[in-house]
Design an enzyme around this catalytic site. Structure first.
Site, PDB file in Angstrom:
ATOM      1  N   SER A  12      22.476 -28.070   3.074  1.00  0.00           N
ATOM      2  CA  SER A  12      22.105 -29.190   2.191  1.00  0.00           C
ATOM      3  C   SER A  12      22.253 -28.753   0.733  1.00  0.00           C
ATOM      4  O   SER A  12      22.364 -27.548   0.443  1.00  0.00           O
ATOM      5  CB  SER A  12      20.640 -29.568   2.485  1.00  0.00           C
ATOM      6  OG  SER A  12      20.158 -30.519   1.565  1.00  0.00           O
ATOM      7  N   ASN A  68      19.910 -18.482  -0.817  1.00  0.00           N
ATOM      8  CA  ASN A  68      19.669 -19.810  -1.384  1.00  0.00           C
ATOM      9  C   ASN A  68      18.600 -20.607  -0.633  1.00  0.00           C
ATOM     10  O   ASN A  68      18.010 -21.525  -1.201  1.00  0.00           O
ATOM     11  CB  ASN A  68      21.007 -20.574  -1.371  1.00  0.00           C
ATOM     12  CG  ASN A  68      20.835 -22.057  -1.578  1.00  0.00           C
ATOM     13  OD1 ASN A  68      20.718 -22.522  -2.705  1.00  0.00           O
ATOM     14  ND2 ASN A  68      20.803 -22.820  -0.481  1.00  0.00           N
ATOM     15  N   ASP A  99      16.038 -18.915  10.898  1.00  0.00           N
ATOM     16  CA  ASP A  99      14.960 -18.975   9.910  1.00  0.00           C
ATOM     17  C   ASP A  99      14.968 -17.644   9.153  1.00  0.00           C
ATOM     18  O   ASP A  99      14.637 -16.593   9.723  1.00  0.00           O
ATOM     19  CB  ASP A  99      13.623 -19.176  10.636  1.00  0.00           C
ATOM     20  CG  ASP A  99      12.447 -19.269   9.682  1.00  0.00           C
ATOM     21  OD1 ASP A  99      12.586 -18.911   8.491  1.00  0.00           O
ATOM     22  OD2 ASP A  99      11.365 -19.701  10.140  1.00  0.00           O
ATOM     23  N   LYS A 156       9.634 -17.649  -6.990  1.00  0.00           N
ATOM     24  CA  LYS A 156      10.887 -17.576  -7.739  1.00  0.00           C
ATOM     25  C   LYS A 156      10.847 -16.440  -8.764  1.00  0.00           C
ATOM     26  O   LYS A 156      11.862 -15.777  -9.005  1.00  0.00           O
ATOM     27  CB  LYS A 156      11.189 -18.914  -8.416  1.00  0.00           C
ATOM     28  CG  LYS A 156      11.553 -20.029  -7.423  1.00  0.00           C
ATOM     29  CD  LYS A 156      12.699 -19.642  -6.516  1.00  0.00           C
ATOM     30  CE  LYS A 156      13.363 -20.815  -5.822  1.00  0.00           C
ATOM     31  NZ  LYS A 156      14.397 -20.394  -4.858  1.00  0.00           N
ATOM     32  N   ASP A 160      21.443 -22.104   8.081  1.00  0.00           N
ATOM     33  CA  ASP A 160      20.372 -23.047   7.751  1.00  0.00           C
ATOM     34  C   ASP A 160      19.294 -22.934   8.811  1.00  0.00           C
ATOM     35  O   ASP A 160      19.539 -22.423   9.909  1.00  0.00           O
ATOM     36  CB  ASP A 160      20.881 -24.502   7.657  1.00  0.00           C
ATOM     37  CG  ASP A 160      19.973 -25.356   6.768  1.00  0.00           C
ATOM     38  OD1 ASP A 160      20.253 -25.462   5.562  1.00  0.00           O
ATOM     39  OD2 ASP A 160      18.952 -25.879   7.269  1.00  0.00           O
ATOM     40  N   TYR A 198       5.572 -21.834  -5.463  1.00  0.00           N
ATOM     41  CA  TYR A 198       7.024 -21.866  -5.676  1.00  0.00           C
ATOM     42  C   TYR A 198       7.382 -21.071  -6.940  1.00  0.00           C
ATOM     43  O   TYR A 198       8.319 -20.261  -6.930  1.00  0.00           O
ATOM     44  CB  TYR A 198       7.444 -23.337  -5.804  1.00  0.00           C
ATOM     45  CG  TYR A 198       8.921 -23.588  -5.959  1.00  0.00           C
ATOM     46  CD1 TYR A 198       9.762 -23.630  -4.852  1.00  0.00           C
ATOM     47  CD2 TYR A 198       9.483 -23.811  -7.217  1.00  0.00           C
ATOM     48  CE1 TYR A 198      11.117 -23.897  -4.998  1.00  0.00           C
ATOM     49  CE2 TYR A 198      10.835 -24.069  -7.369  1.00  0.00           C
ATOM     50  CZ  TYR A 198      11.650 -24.109  -6.261  1.00  0.00           C
ATOM     51  OH  TYR A 198      12.998 -24.373  -6.399  1.00  0.00           O
TER      52      TYR A 198
HETATM   53  N1  NAD Z   1      17.022 -28.803  -6.512  1.00  0.00           N
HETATM   54  C1  NAD Z   1      16.515 -28.208  -7.573  1.00  0.00           C
HETATM   55  O1  NAD Z   1      16.140 -28.844  -8.570  1.00  0.00           O
HETATM   56  C2  NAD Z   1      16.416 -26.707  -7.614  1.00  0.00           C
HETATM   57  C3  NAD Z   1      16.155 -26.105  -8.847  1.00  0.00           C
HETATM   58  C4  NAD Z   1      16.057 -24.724  -8.925  1.00  0.00           C
HETATM   59  C5  NAD Z   1      16.196 -23.971  -7.780  1.00  0.00           C
HETATM   60  N2  NAD Z   1      16.429 -24.578  -6.589  1.00  0.00           N
HETATM   61  C6  NAD Z   1      16.575 -23.722  -5.425  1.00  0.00           C
HETATM   62  O2  NAD Z   1      17.863 -23.903  -4.886  1.00  0.00           O
HETATM   63  C7  NAD Z   1      17.838 -23.585  -3.496  1.00  0.00           C
HETATM   64  C8  NAD Z   1      18.452 -24.729  -2.720  1.00  0.00           C
HETATM   65  O3  NAD Z   1      17.665 -25.880  -2.896  1.00  0.00           O
HETATM   66  P1  NAD Z   1      18.222 -27.367  -2.789  1.00  0.00           P
HETATM   67  O4  NAD Z   1      17.753 -28.070  -3.975  1.00  0.00           O
HETATM   68  O5  NAD Z   1      19.654 -27.334  -2.464  1.00  0.00           O
HETATM   69  O6  NAD Z   1      17.323 -27.880  -1.558  1.00  0.00           O
HETATM   70  P2  NAD Z   1      17.706 -28.610  -0.193  1.00  0.00           P
HETATM   71  O7  NAD Z   1      16.413 -29.022   0.385  1.00  0.00           O
HETATM   72  O8  NAD Z   1      18.756 -29.626  -0.419  1.00  0.00           O
HETATM   73  O9  NAD Z   1      18.347 -27.422   0.691  1.00  0.00           O
HETATM   74  C9  NAD Z   1      17.599 -26.334   1.124  1.00  0.00           C
HETATM   75  C10 NAD Z   1      18.111 -25.933   2.499  1.00  0.00           C
HETATM   76  O10 NAD Z   1      17.419 -24.720   2.876  1.00  0.00           O
HETATM   77  C11 NAD Z   1      17.130 -24.830   4.279  1.00  0.00           C
HETATM   78  N3  NAD Z   1      16.004 -23.963   4.610  1.00  0.00           N
HETATM   79  C12 NAD Z   1      14.691 -24.161   4.339  1.00  0.00           C
HETATM   80  N4  NAD Z   1      13.960 -23.177   4.868  1.00  0.00           N
HETATM   81  C13 NAD Z   1      14.820 -22.325   5.463  1.00  0.00           C
HETATM   82  C14 NAD Z   1      14.664 -21.126   6.211  1.00  0.00           C
HETATM   83  N5  NAD Z   1      13.443 -20.614   6.427  1.00  0.00           N
HETATM   84  N6  NAD Z   1      15.776 -20.513   6.697  1.00  0.00           N
HETATM   85  C15 NAD Z   1      17.011 -21.039   6.497  1.00  0.00           C
HETATM   86  N7  NAD Z   1      17.217 -22.183   5.821  1.00  0.00           N
HETATM   87  C16 NAD Z   1      16.132 -22.816   5.315  1.00  0.00           C
HETATM   88  C17 NAD Z   1      16.785 -26.301   4.473  1.00  0.00           C
HETATM   89  O11 NAD Z   1      16.893 -26.683   5.842  1.00  0.00           O
HETATM   90  C18 NAD Z   1      17.802 -26.987   3.561  1.00  0.00           C
HETATM   91  O12 NAD Z   1      18.976 -27.347   4.271  1.00  0.00           O
HETATM   92  C19 NAD Z   1      16.373 -23.328  -3.149  1.00  0.00           C
HETATM   93  O13 NAD Z   1      16.131 -21.946  -3.146  1.00  0.00           O
HETATM   94  C20 NAD Z   1      15.639 -24.006  -4.274  1.00  0.00           C
HETATM   95  O14 NAD Z   1      14.374 -23.448  -4.458  1.00  0.00           O
HETATM   96  C21 NAD Z   1      16.550 -25.929  -6.479  1.00  0.00           C
END
Ligand code: NAD
Length: 271
Positions: free
Chosen positions: A15, A89, A62, A183, A36, A179
Site C-alpha cells: 500500500s 517501510n 509480519d 520514528k 506486507d 508513533y
Molecule cells: N502517509 C504519511 O503521511 C507518512 C508520513 C511519514 C511517514 N510515513 C511512513 O511511511 C511508511 C508507509 O506508510 P503509508 O503511508 O504508505 O501507509 P499505508 O497504510 O498505506 O501502508 C503501510 C503498509 O504496511 C503494512 N504493514 C503494517 N504492519 C506491518 C507489519 N507488521 N509487517 C509488514 N507489513 C506491515 C500494511 O499492511 C500496509 O500495507 C510507514 O512507515 C509510515 O509510518 C507515512
C-alpha cells in the site's frame, strides 16, 4: 537501467509509499521482494509489477516477528541469492477515537479563536498494547530486517538500507506519542548502524516524509488535514511518487557518499 540486476526488499509494500517504491524500483530494473502483513496486498503489487514487465515475488510476513522475518529472508534468498537494497517501510498509525475527536475539536477551536482548550488526552490514556505494537512494527521490524540483511550485505561488502521514519520523529506529532517515539528511534538506529557498517561498504539512510495522502491517514478528519496543509509552506501533502523518488536516489549509486543521513521530503512542514 538504474537498478539492473539488483534485488530489493520493500516491507509494507502492499500500500501507499511502499507500493510506490516497489513499483518504481521494478520500473528501473530491480527484482523486488514485496513484503506486507497482508498476503492479498503483497500479491496485488506483485501482479502489478509483473503486468508491467518487471520481476517481483510476494513475501508476506509480519516484520515485528523476528523468526518469521528470518524465514522470509531464507525464502527469497534461496530463489534470488542476493540482496542489494532494503527499504524498511512497514508501518501503522494507531489513533484512538477519542484522540481523533479531540484533534477535530482543537482544529475547530484554533480556526475560531486561535487558541485551544480541549486536551488531546493521547499520552495519559495510551494503552500499553498499542505502545508495544507501534514499537513492534516500526522499531523491531526495522531491526529484524536490517539484522538479516546485514548477514548478506557484509559478505558482499555492499548494500543500501533505507529506513522510513517521519517528520513525527523529527519534531513530534501531538496525538501520536508512540508513533513519534518509534520514528525517532528509527533515526537513532539508522545513524548507529551507518557508523557500524560503513567500513564494509554498506550505506544506511533514513527518509522522514512529511504528510503523504495514503490509507495511513484515512482516519484523520478533514479539518485536521486542512490544518496540516495550512502549516506546510508548499500548501499540499506529498505524493507517494515523491517519496519513491527519494528512495530511488538513496538506492542508486548517485548517492554513494551518503550514509547516516535523514532526508525529509516534507513541503517545508519541518525546516
Ligand atoms: N502517509 C504519511 O503521511 C507518512 C508520513 C511519514 C511517514 N510515513 C511512513 O511511511 C511508511 C508507509 O506508510 P503509508 O503511508 O504508505 O501507509 P499505508 O497504510 O498505506 O501502508 C503501510 C503498509 O504496511 C503494512 N504493514 C503494517 N504492519 C506491518 C507489519 N507488521 N509487517 C509488514 N507489513 C506491515 C500494511 O499492511 C500496509 O500495507 C510507514 O512507515 C509510515 O509510518 C507515512
Amino acid at each position: 537501467m538504474l537498478l539492473e540486476d539488483q534485488v530489493a526488499l520493500v516491507t509494507g509494500a502492499g500500500s501507499g509509499i511502499g507500493r510506490a517504491i516497489a513499483l518504481r524500483f521494478a520500473e528501473v530494473g530491480a527484482r523486488v521482494a514485496v513484503n506486507d502483513l497482508l498476503d492479498e496486498r503483497a500479491d496485488a503489487v506483485v501482479a502489478e509489477i509483473q503486468a508491467a514487465g518487471g520481476q517481483a515475488m510476494a513475501v508476506p510476513t509480519d516484520v515485528s516477528d523476528g523468526r518469521a522475518v528470518l524465514k522470509m529472508f531464507t525464502r527469497f534468498l534461496t530463489l534470488w541469492d542476493r540482496l542489494d537494497i532494503v527499504v524498511n517501510n512497514a508501518g501503522a498509525l494507531f489513533l484512538e477515537p477519542h484522540v481523533i475527536a479531540n484533534m477535530e475539536a482543537q482544529a475547530a477551536e484554533r480556526a475560531a479563536t486561535g487558541t485551544v482548550s480541549t486536551p488531546l488526552e493521547a499520552t495519559r490514556t495510551l494503552e500499553e498494547g498499542i505502545w508495544r505494537r507501534t514499537f513492534g512494527i516500526h522499531v523491531d521490524g526495522t531491526f529484524h530486517c536490517t539484522r538479516d540483511a546485514l548477514k548478506v550485505m557484509e559478505v558482499c561488502r555492499s548494500g543500501s538500507i533505507i529506513n522510513i521514519a517521519s517528520v513525527a520523529g523529527l519534531s513530534g506529532l501531538a496525538g501520536a506519542p508512540d508513533y513519534s517515539a518509534a520514528k525517532a528511534a528509527i533515526i537513532g538506529f539508522t545513524k548507529a548502524v551507518a557508523r557500524e557498517v560503513g567500513p564494509f561498504g554498506i550505506r544506511v539512510n533514513a527518509i522522514a516524509p512529511g504528510f503523504v495522502d495514503t490509507p495511513l491517514l484515512d482516519e484523520l478528519p478533514a479539518s485536521v488535514r486542512a490544518g496540516i496543509v495550512a502549516q506546510t509552506p508548499l500548501g499540499r501533502m506529498g505524493t507517494t511518487e515523491e517519496i519513491a523518488a527519494t528512495a530511488l536516489f538513496l538506492a542508486d549509486p548517485s548517492s554513494a557518499f551518503y550514509t547516516g543521513q535523514v532526508f525529509s521530503p516534507n513541503g517545508g512542514y519541518v525546516v
